[in-house]
Design a protein around this motif. Structure first.
Motif, PDB file in Angstrom:
ATOM      1  N   VAL A 121       0.794  -1.130   0.091  1.00  0.00           N
ATOM      2  CA  VAL A 121       0.076   0.056  -0.002  1.00  0.00           C
ATOM      3  C   VAL A 121       0.966   1.270  -0.148  1.00  0.00           C
ATOM      4  O   VAL A 121       2.124   1.360   0.456  1.00  0.00           O
ATOM      5  CB  VAL A 121      -1.005   0.061   1.169  1.00  0.00           C
ATOM      6  CG1 VAL A 121      -1.990  -1.245   1.148  1.00  0.00           C
ATOM      7  CG2 VAL A 121      -0.208  -0.053   2.616  1.00  0.00           C
ATOM      8  N   ASP A 122       0.184   2.163  -0.381  1.00  0.00           N
ATOM      9  CA  ASP A 122       0.802   3.658  -0.461  1.00  0.00           C
ATOM     10  C   ASP A 122       1.247   4.272   0.974  1.00  0.00           C
ATOM     11  O   ASP A 122       2.567   4.885   0.991  1.00  0.00           O
ATOM     12  CB  ASP A 122       0.292   4.721  -1.284  1.00  0.00           C
ATOM     13  CG  ASP A 122       0.046   4.306  -2.835  1.00  0.00           C
ATOM     14  OD1 ASP A 122       0.889   4.196  -3.300  1.00  0.00           O
ATOM     15  OD2 ASP A 122      -1.171   3.786  -3.087  1.00  0.00           O
ATOM     16  N   ARG A 123       0.505   3.899   1.998  1.00  0.00           N
ATOM     17  CA  ARG A 123       0.808   4.587   3.054  1.00  0.00           C
ATOM     18  C   ARG A 123      -0.001   3.928   4.129  1.00  0.00           C
ATOM     19  O   ARG A 123      -1.210   3.382   3.939  1.00  0.00           O
ATOM     20  CB  ARG A 123       0.381   6.086   3.133  1.00  0.00           C
ATOM     21  CG  ARG A 123       0.747   6.762   4.141  1.00  0.00           C
ATOM     22  CD  ARG A 123       0.827   8.367   3.822  1.00  0.00           C
ATOM     23  NE  ARG A 123      -0.549   8.612   3.464  1.00  0.00           N
ATOM     24  CZ  ARG A 123      -0.674   8.808   1.886  1.00  0.00           C
ATOM     25  NH1 ARG A 123       0.262   8.955   1.060  1.00  0.00           N
ATOM     26  NH2 ARG A 123      -2.105   9.224   1.558  1.00  0.00           N
ATOM     27  N   ILE A 124       0.668   3.734   5.391  1.00  0.00           N
ATOM     28  CA  ILE A 124      -0.177   2.988   6.548  1.00  0.00           C
ATOM     29  C   ILE A 124      -0.374   4.118   7.455  1.00  0.00           C
ATOM     30  O   ILE A 124       0.697   4.687   7.912  1.00  0.00           O
ATOM     31  CB  ILE A 124       0.914   1.784   6.903  1.00  0.00           C
ATOM     32  CG1 ILE A 124       0.854   0.783   5.649  1.00  0.00           C
ATOM     33  CG2 ILE A 124       0.147   1.091   8.212  1.00  0.00           C
ATOM     34  CD1 ILE A 124       1.980  -0.327   5.972  1.00  0.00           C
ATOM     35  N   TYR A 125      -1.412   3.780   8.164  1.00  0.00           N
ATOM     36  CA  TYR A 125      -1.744   4.732   9.488  1.00  0.00           C
ATOM     37  C   TYR A 125      -1.953   3.996  10.694  1.00  0.00           C
ATOM     38  O   TYR A 125      -2.683   3.037  10.315  1.00  0.00           O
ATOM     39  CB  TYR A 125      -3.084   5.744   9.205  1.00  0.00           C
ATOM     40  CG  TYR A 125      -2.838   6.622   8.296  1.00  0.00           C
ATOM     41  CD1 TYR A 125      -2.548   7.933   8.422  1.00  0.00           C
ATOM     42  CD2 TYR A 125      -2.984   6.395   6.860  1.00  0.00           C
ATOM     43  CE1 TYR A 125      -2.260   9.013   7.456  1.00  0.00           C
ATOM     44  CE2 TYR A 125      -2.867   7.406   5.838  1.00  0.00           C
ATOM     45  CZ  TYR A 125      -2.179   8.841   6.344  1.00  0.00           C
ATOM     46  OH  TYR A 125      -2.320   9.824   5.493  1.00  0.00           O
ATOM     47  N   VAL A 126      -1.326   4.154  11.698  1.00  0.00           N
ATOM     48  CA  VAL A 126      -1.158   3.464  12.601  1.00  0.00           C
ATOM     49  C   VAL A 126      -2.160   3.959  13.909  1.00  0.00           C
ATOM     50  O   VAL A 126      -1.722   4.902  14.212  1.00  0.00           O
ATOM     51  CB  VAL A 126       0.124   2.868  13.283  1.00  0.00           C
ATOM     52  CG1 VAL A 126       0.079   1.931  14.655  1.00  0.00           C
ATOM     53  CG2 VAL A 126       0.854   2.300  12.499  1.00  0.00           C
ATOM     54  N   LEU A 127      -3.269   3.444  14.221  1.00  0.00           N
ATOM     55  CA  LEU A 127      -4.173   3.948  15.093  1.00  0.00           C
ATOM     56  C   LEU A 127      -3.616   3.448  16.655  1.00  0.00           C
ATOM     57  O   LEU A 127      -3.385   2.418  16.965  1.00  0.00           O
ATOM     58  CB  LEU A 127      -5.426   3.730  15.183  1.00  0.00           C
ATOM     59  CG  LEU A 127      -6.346   4.490  13.960  1.00  0.00           C
ATOM     60  CD1 LEU A 127      -7.752   3.955  13.913  1.00  0.00           C
ATOM     61  CD2 LEU A 127      -6.071   5.912  13.720  1.00  0.00           C
ATOM     62  N   MET A 128      -3.814   4.371  17.818  1.00  0.00           N
ATOM     63  CA  MET A 128      -3.303   4.121  18.958  1.00  0.00           C
ATOM     64  C   MET A 128      -3.891   5.159  19.934  1.00  0.00           C
ATOM     65  O   MET A 128      -3.800   6.447  19.697  1.00  0.00           O
ATOM     66  CB  MET A 128      -1.890   4.057  19.188  1.00  0.00           C
ATOM     67  CG  MET A 128      -1.216   3.676  20.450  1.00  0.00           C
ATOM     68  SD  MET A 128       0.561   3.308  20.499  1.00  0.00           S
ATOM     69  CE  MET A 128       0.831   2.999  22.425  1.00  0.00           C
ATOM     70  N   ASN A 129      -4.766   4.708  21.106  1.00  0.00           N
ATOM     71  CA  ASN A 129      -5.452   5.612  21.532  1.00  0.00           C
ATOM     72  C   ASN A 129      -6.237   6.765  20.991  1.00  0.00           C
ATOM     73  O   ASN A 129      -6.517   7.802  21.623  1.00  0.00           O
ATOM     74  CB  ASN A 129      -4.695   6.162  22.792  1.00  0.00           C
ATOM     75  CG  ASN A 129      -4.000   5.270  23.675  1.00  0.00           C
ATOM     76  OD1 ASN A 129      -4.232   4.029  24.103  1.00  0.00           O
ATOM     77  ND2 ASN A 129      -2.403   5.531  24.005  1.00  0.00           N
TER      78      ASN A 129
END
Length: 594
Positions: A535-543
Motif C-alpha cells: 500500500v502507499d501509506r499505512i496509518y497506525v491508530l493508538m488510543n
C-alpha cells in the motif's frame, strides 16, 4: 385514543370500500332487528289467530330477511377484511421504509428480536383492532340501536327496566379495558424477548453445540417462555372475566323483566306476541353488546401495539440528508479525514484523527483490536456521522452530499460477510437482476470464485441459504468480493476482506484485490500485516489518534508501534527464521545464504 385516531388515518385511501361496508353493516343490523320485530306477528297472527295468509307471508318475509342479512354480512366482512389487510400492508411497508432510513447506530441500540417482534407481533395486534374491532363495533352498535328501538316500541316500561343494567355494565367495561392495555404491553415485551432469544440461539447454533450449551440455552429459553406464559395468562384472565360479569349483570335484568312481563301477560295487560317479541329483541341485544365488549378489548391491545409501532416510526435517524444536500455526480476518489472526533455515547473512540488518501492511492489502517479501525471505515459512507471535524470526498464534506449518491461511489467488503438467501448470481449482481450472466461470471472469475461455483449442482443459480450457510467461509468471502468487483466503485473499503480465507484462497483473492485496487482509492483494514506491504501509506491508530504513518518499510525501520505489532505476529519460536522469511523480515545476508 390519540394512537387509535392515528391508526384510523390509514383508512382514508379506502373510504369508498368503508362506506359500502358500512351500508352492508346497517343492512345486517336492520335485518337482525326485523327478525325480532317479526316475532309478534308470527305468534299472534299465526299461532293465536290462525291466519293462513300470514302463515305464507311471514315465513316468506323471514326467508328474504335472512338472504339480505347473509349477503350484507358477507359483503361487509370481505370488504372490511380487504381494508384491514390493506392497512396492515401499508403499515408494514412504512415501517420497513423507516427501518431502512435509520442509521447503523439505531440497529446497534435495538436488537433484531425487538424489531422483528414489532414488525410481526405488534402489527398482528393492530390488525385485529383495525379489522374485526371496527367491523364489530360499527355493525353491533347499529344492531344495538335498532334492537333498542324495537324494545321501546314493544314495551316502553319494560325497556326502561332493561336499560337500568346498561350503566352498570359500563364500569367493568372501562376497568377491563385499562387492565388489558397494561397487560398487552407486558405481553408484547415478552414476545420481543422470546423472539430475540430464538434469533440468537438459531443464529449461533454452531457455538451452542460447540460448547455443549444446549441445557444452558434451554434454561434461558424456559425463563423467557414462562414470562411470556404469565403475561398471556394475565391477559386471558381479564378477557375471561369480562363476559361473565356482563352476562351476570344482564341475567339480573332478565329475571326482573320476565317477572314483570309475565305479570302483564297473565293479567291481560299485554299479549304473548308482544312480550316474546320484546324478549327476543332483548336476548338478541346480548350478543352484539358482548361482541362490543370483546372489540373494546381488542382495541385496547391494538392501542398498546400501536404505541410501540409509532415509537419506532417517530424515531429520528441519526444520519439524514441535509435539505441542501447535493448529489456526488463524479468522483476521483480523494478521501480526507480532517481532525475527526467520534464516540459512542460517553466513550470517545477517535480523537482528532487526520488521514489522507489521494485519488488512486491505497492506504491501510492498523492497530490493536478495539482501537477504532472499523469505526473509521464506517464514517466514510456515513453509517455514522462524526461528532466534530469532517470527512471530505473530492473536497466535499460527506454531510453535504446525499447518502445514496455517496454510497454509490463506494464499494465495501467487510469482515462479516453478508449474503442473502438467493442465488449466487443474484448475490453477485445484488440489486441488478437484469445484469447479464457474462458480467457476473467475469466478476466471479476475477474474485477466483468461478471454479467452485461451476462445481455446484445449479452453478450460478444455486440457492446459498440464509447468509450463505451452504458455502464455506472462504467461498462466501469470494462472493462478496465479486459483488464489490461488479460494482466497480472509485472508492473501495476493505475491512479484513481476506480474514476468512485459508492461505491458498487468500493468495488467490489477494491477487484479485490488487487488480481491483489498481486505479481506485482504497482504504484497507487488515489483521494480517503482511498483506499490506504494497500500500502507499499505512496509518497506525493508538488510543484514538494516529500514532504513526508511512510506508511499510519506513514504519518497520522506526521500530515503533507498527514494528511492535508486526513482530508480535511473527514472533520467534523453534522455527523462527522460517517465520521471519515468510514475513519478509529475513536479513538479506541470511536469506541469500539459504
Amino acid at each position: 385514543m390519540h394512537v387509535y385516531r392515528r391508526l384510523l388515518r390509514y383508512l382514508s385511501p379506502y373510504l369508498l370500500k368503508l362506506i359500502v361496508a358500512g351500508v352492508c353493516m346497517i343492512g345486517v343490523a336492520l335485518a337482525t332487528a326485523s327478525l325480532a320485530y317479526l316475532v309478534e306477528p308470527a305468534l299472534d297472527d299465526i299461532f293465536l289467530k290462525k291466519d293462513l295468509a300470514m302463515l305464507i307471508f311471514i315465513p316468506l318475509i323471514v326467508a328474504v330477511v335472512y338472504v339480505v342479512k347473509g349477503v350484507c354480512d358477507f359483503a361487509q366482512y370481505y370488504l372490511m377484511a380487504y381494508v384491514g389487510q390493506s392497512v396492515i400492508r401499508d403499515l408494514r411497508e412504512e415501517m420497513f421504509t423507516k427501518l431502512e432510513q435509520m442509521s447503523v447506530g439505531f440497529f446497534v441500540r435495538h436488537s433484531t428480536g425487538e424489531l422483528l417482534s414489532r414488525m410481526n407481533n405488534d402489527v398482528s395486534l393492530v390488525q385485529g383492532a383495525m379489522t374485526s374491532a371496527i367491523t364489530g363495533i360499527v355493525r353491533d352498535a347499529v344492531t344495538v340501536i335498532a334492537l333498542i328501538c324495537v324494545v321501546f316500541y314493544r314495551d316502553f316500561t319494560l325497556a326502561l327496566m332493561a336499560m337500568v343494567v346498561f350503566p352498570l355494565a359500563v364500569y367493568p367495561l372501562l376497568s377491563f379495558g385499562k387492565r388489558l392495555k397494561r397487560y398487552s404491553r407486558r405481553m408484547l415485551v415478552s414476545l420481543e424477548d422470546i423472539t430475540q432469544r430464538l434469533n440468537e440461539t438459531i443464529t449461533g447454533i454452531r457455538i451452542v453445540k460447540a460448547f455443549a450449551m444446549e441445557d444452558y440455552e434451554r434454561s434461558r429459553f424456559r425463563e423467557v417462555n414462562q414470562t411470556l406464559f404469565n403475561a398471556f395468562m394475565r391477559r386471558f384472565k381479564v378477557r375471561a372475566l369480562s363476559n361473565p360479569v356482563m352476562e351476570t349483570l344482564g341475567g339480573f335484568g332478565v329475571c326482573a323483566i320476565v317477572f314483570y312481563g309475565g305479570y302483564q301477560v297473565v293479567n291481560g295487560i299485554s299479549t304473548q306476541g308482544t312480550f316474546f317479541s320484546f324478549l327476543a329483541a332483548l336476548f338478541m341485544l346480548y350478543e352484539p353488546i358482548k361482541r362490543i365488549n370483546e372489540a373494546n378489548s381488542t382495541i385496547q391491545e391494538g392501542i398498546s401495539a400501536g404505541e410501540r409501532i409509532f415509537a419506532l416510526m417517530d424515531a429520528d435517524p441519526d444520519v439524514t440528508d441535509r435539505s441542501d444536500a447535493v448529489e456526488l455526480q463524479t468522483c476521483t476518489g480523494e478521501v480526507v479525514f480532517d481532525t475527526v472526533f467520534f464516540g459512542y455515547e460517553d466513550q470517545m473512540v477517535l480523537k482528532g484523527v487526520s488521514i489522507r488518501a489521494n485519488p488512486g492511492e491505497a492506504i491501510a489502517i492498523v492497530g490493536e483490536s478495539g482501537v477504532g479501525k472499523s469505526t473509521l471505515l464506517d464514517l466514510i459512507p456515513r453509517f455514522y456521522d462524526v461528532n466534530s471535524g469532517a470527512i471530505l470526498v473530492d473536497g466535499k464534506d460527506v454531510r453535504s452530499l446525499t447518502q445514496k449518491s455517496l454510497r454509490e461511489k463506494i464499494g465495501v467488503v467487510t469482515q462479516q460477510t453478508i449474503l442473502f438467501d438467493d442465488t449466487i448470481r443474484n448475490n453477485i449482481a445484488y440489486g441488478r437482476p437484469d445484469l447479464s450472466l457474462e458480467k457476473v461470471v467475469d466478476a466471479a472469475k476475477a474474485a477466483h470464485a468461478h471454479d467452485f461455483i461451476a462445481t455446484l449442482p445449479n452453478g450460478y443459480d444455486t440457492i446459498i441459504g440464509e447468509n450463505g450457510i451452504k458455502l464455506s467461509g472462504g467461498e462466501r468471502q469470494r462472493i462478496a468480493i465479486a459483488r464489490a468487483l461488479l460494482k466497480n466503485p472509485p472508492i473501495l473499503i476493505l475491512d479484513e476482506a481476506t480474514s476468512n480465507l485459508d492461505s491458498d484462497s487468500e493468495r488467490a483473492v489477494q491477487s484479485a484485490l490488487e487488480e481491483l485496487m489498481r486505479g481506485r482509492t482504497t482504504v484497507v483494514v487488515a489483521h494480517r500485516l503482511s498483506t499490506i506491504r504494497n500500500v502507499d501509506r499505512i496509518y497506525v491508530l493508538m488510543n484514538g489518534t494516529v500514532a504513526e504513518q508511512g510506508s511499510h518499510d519506513e514504519l518497520l525501520s522506526r521500530d515503533g508501534e507498527f514494528a511492535r505489532l508486526y513482530f508480535l505476529q511473527f514472533s520467534l519460536n523453534e522455527n523462527g527464521e522460517k517465520n521471519l522469511e515468510a514475513a519478509g523480515l529475513m536479513p538479506e545476508s541470511k536469506a541469500g545464504s539459504k
